[in-house]
Write an enzyme that holds these catalytic residues in place. Structure first.
Site, PDB file in Angstrom:
ATOM      1  N   LYS A 193       6.452  -2.031   1.933  1.00 12.99           N
ATOM      2  CA  LYS A 193       5.136  -1.220   2.604  1.00 12.99           C
ATOM      3  C   LYS A 193       3.901  -2.329   2.292  1.00 12.99           C
ATOM      4  O   LYS A 193       3.032  -2.159   1.547  1.00 12.99           O
ATOM      5  CB  LYS A 193       4.752  -0.084   2.077  1.00 12.99           C
ATOM      6  CG  LYS A 193       4.061   0.675   2.976  1.00 12.99           C
ATOM      7  CD  LYS A 193       4.268   2.440   2.745  1.00 12.99           C
ATOM      8  CE  LYS A 193       3.262   3.201   3.259  1.00 12.99           C
ATOM      9  NZ  LYS A 193       3.131   3.106   4.779  1.00 12.99           N
ATOM     10  N   GLU A 222      11.870   2.416  14.253  1.00 10.86           N
ATOM     11  CA  GLU A 222      11.114   3.398  14.013  1.00 10.86           C
ATOM     12  C   GLU A 222       9.760   3.614  14.739  1.00 10.86           C
ATOM     13  O   GLU A 222       9.553   2.696  15.725  1.00 10.86           O
ATOM     14  CB  GLU A 222      10.691   3.110  12.382  1.00 10.86           C
ATOM     15  CG  GLU A 222      10.045   2.029  12.184  1.00 10.86           C
ATOM     16  CD  GLU A 222       9.633   1.566  10.624  1.00 10.86           C
ATOM     17  OE1 GLU A 222       9.738   2.521   9.874  1.00 10.86           O
ATOM     18  OE2 GLU A 222       9.904   0.437  10.350  1.00 10.86           O
ATOM     19  N   TYR A 224       0.770  -1.323  -0.027  1.00 11.16           N
ATOM     20  CA  TYR A 224      -0.044   0.046  -0.045  1.00 11.16           C
ATOM     21  C   TYR A 224       0.763   1.196  -0.038  1.00 11.16           C
ATOM     22  O   TYR A 224       2.051   1.082   0.458  1.00 11.16           O
ATOM     23  CB  TYR A 224      -1.076   0.164   1.165  1.00 11.16           C
ATOM     24  CG  TYR A 224      -0.335   0.347   2.719  1.00 11.16           C
ATOM     25  CD1 TYR A 224       0.422  -0.752   3.198  1.00 11.16           C
ATOM     26  CD2 TYR A 224      -0.622   1.576   3.058  1.00 11.16           C
ATOM     27  CE1 TYR A 224       0.899  -0.107   4.396  1.00 11.16           C
ATOM     28  CE2 TYR A 224       0.194   1.930   4.405  1.00 11.16           C
ATOM     29  CZ  TYR A 224       0.605   0.983   5.092  1.00 11.16           C
ATOM     30  OH  TYR A 224       1.292   1.478   6.301  1.00 11.16           O
ATOM     31  N   ARG A 248       8.335   4.245  -4.477  1.00 10.27           N
ATOM     32  CA  ARG A 248       8.373   3.137  -3.556  1.00 10.27           C
ATOM     33  C   ARG A 248       7.379   1.972  -3.581  1.00 10.27           C
ATOM     34  O   ARG A 248       7.635   0.899  -3.331  1.00 10.27           O
ATOM     35  CB  ARG A 248       8.149   3.699  -2.085  1.00 10.27           C
ATOM     36  CG  ARG A 248       8.304   2.752  -0.936  1.00 10.27           C
ATOM     37  CD  ARG A 248       8.212   3.554   0.295  1.00 10.27           C
ATOM     38  NE  ARG A 248       6.806   4.078   0.637  1.00 10.27           N
ATOM     39  CZ  ARG A 248       6.703   4.824   1.546  1.00 10.27           C
ATOM     40  NH1 ARG A 248       7.496   5.217   2.505  1.00 10.27           N
ATOM     41  NH2 ARG A 248       5.612   5.500   1.718  1.00 10.27           N
TER      42      ARG A 248
HETATM   43  N1  PDD Z   1       2.849   5.270   7.358  1.00 13.25           N
HETATM   44  N2  PDD Z   1       7.647   3.787   8.947  1.00 13.25           N
HETATM   45  C1  PDD Z   1       6.391   2.958   8.957  1.00 13.25           C
HETATM   46  C2  PDD Z   1       6.450   1.781   9.649  1.00 13.25           C
HETATM   47  C3  PDD Z   1       5.109   3.517   8.419  1.00 13.25           C
HETATM   48  O1  PDD Z   1       4.170   3.024   8.254  1.00 13.25           O
HETATM   49  C4  PDD Z   1       5.381   4.913   7.597  1.00 13.25           C
HETATM   50  C5  PDD Z   1       4.099   5.309   7.033  1.00 13.25           C
HETATM   51  C6  PDD Z   1       6.590   5.580   7.776  1.00 13.25           C
HETATM   52  C7  PDD Z   1       6.647   7.012   7.172  1.00 13.25           C
HETATM   53  O2  PDD Z   1       6.646   6.811   5.908  1.00 13.25           O
HETATM   54  P1  PDD Z   1       6.489   7.972   4.820  1.00 13.25           P
HETATM   55  O3  PDD Z   1       7.029   9.138   5.288  1.00 13.25           O
HETATM   56  O4  PDD Z   1       6.642   7.581   3.340  1.00 13.25           O
HETATM   57  O5  PDD Z   1       4.841   8.178   5.115  1.00 13.25           O
HETATM   58  C8  PDD Z   1       7.882   4.894   8.393  1.00 13.25           C
HETATM   59  C9  PDD Z   1       1.859   5.769   6.655  1.00 13.25           C
HETATM   60  C10 PDD Z   1       1.538   7.005   6.711  1.00 13.25           C
HETATM   61  C11 PDD Z   1       0.620   4.731   7.106  1.00 13.25           C
HETATM   62  O6  PDD Z   1       0.655   3.646   7.097  1.00 13.25           O
HETATM   63  O7  PDD Z   1      -0.722   5.266   7.199  1.00 13.25           O
END
Ligand code: PDD
Length: 286
Positions: free
Chosen positions: A150, A182, A33, A52
């Site tokens: 992801k 993280e 996703y 990504r």
């Molecule tokens: N989450 N790390 C994890 C585990 C995440 O799920 C996310 C993003 C990030 C940050 O990635 P980015 O800057 O590309 O959004 C880091 C999204 C926002 C979600 O699951 O809703």
């Protein structure tokens, strides 16, 4: 309001969008996703998210031949059909419907299941939480070891958020081998003596699109950056802490495991980066 959503080539009311009980996303968590933020009715970081997405699909060998321009058209059409001003677009691709439960991947030619929908979040860019800062707890990182992909396998992230909520806190940081990996849905940072410290990219963390831009902007603003793992004790002794994600931009963190970080108020580096990030995102949104 009933949203108009996208499912496998068609736009339809959300109440009419249905997916098979045999879909690999449903049965196996076999799906990837992206969440792309929308500000002022336009997409931020669109190309980063699509790059990504392509990488996640490639790593899992999920076939999907929708081009970047086609993705853009779908995203824009959903924004228009739903009158979305501020919020995001959720995109999910699963390996498709096999007609039964089976550990093996479906035969070549099985079409993936493609779903997109809008999430309206008015006031996202002016979230008062950013003025107060948020509080986090730490939990062991029990996720699988391909966190750079992801996937929709978010049960543990969800459990971590619930654990934080149970303690009256806002979010959780994952810790592995004594170091923070993280946040439950974000990348995290500490600031010590003006230096921004954040874990380096590897399979241990998601390669945040916001992370990449924020680090670039920090560099342009002459801020010092060190990419390395840090501990909870280091975070508690830091001058400030923050996280980044597409849905919260740069969010100050004021407490880690019950200990105030710095003054216990959002720090100046996080505040500055948040301002720069939101204003640059608005400028470059498409
Ligand atoms: N989450 N790390 C994890 C585990 C995440 O799920 C996310 C993003 C990030 C940050 O990635 P980015 O800057 O590309 O959004 C880091 C999204 C926002 C979600 O699951 O809703």
């Amino acid at each position: 309001m009933t949203r108009t959503v996208y499912l496998n080539g068609d736009y339809m009311p959300e109440t009419e969008a249905t997916v098979s009980i045999f879909d690999r996303g449903f049965v196996m968590g076999d799906a990837v996703y992206e969440v792309t933020c929308v500000l002022d009715g336009r997409l931020t970081e669109f190309d980063g998210h699509m790059a990504r997405l392509a990488r996640s699909l490639k790593e899992l060998e999920i076939p999907c031949d929708i081009s970047r321009d086609e993705w853009l058209e779908i995203h824009r059409k959903l924004i228009e059909l739903n009158g979305l001003q501020e919020g995001g677009i959720y995109l999910q691709i699963s390996r498709g419907d096999v007609g039964d439960r089976d550990f093996h991947y479906p035969p070549a030619g099985t079409p993936p299941t493609v779903v997109l929908y809008t999430q309206s979040r008015p006031g996202l860019s002016t979230d008062p939480k950013a003025d107060e800062g948020i509080k986090v707890i730490s939990v062991p990182d029990l996720r699988w070891h391909r966190r750079d992909i992801k996937t929709v396998q978010l049960l543990y992230a969800s459990m971590a958020k619930m654990a934080a909520e149970k303690e009256g806190k806002d979010d959780a940081w994952f810790v592995e081998d004594g170091f923070v990996t993280e946040g439950s849905s974000n990348n995290c940072y500490i600031v010590k003596n003006g230096k921004i410290i954040t874990r380096q990219l590897s399979n241990d963390i998601l390669h945040g699109i916001t992370r990449s831009s924020v680090l670039k902007m920090a560099q342009e603003a002459q801020m010092e950056i060190e990419e390395r793992p840090f501990t909870i004790a280091e975070a508690q002794a830091a001058d400030e802490a923050f996280f980044t994600s597409a849905s919260a931009f740069v969010m100050p963190i004021v407490e880690v495991d019950g200990v105030a970080v710095g003054s216990g108020k959002p720090g100046s580096v996080a505040k500055r980066l948040r301002e720069i990030y939101i204003s640059e995102s608005l400028k470059s949104a498409i």
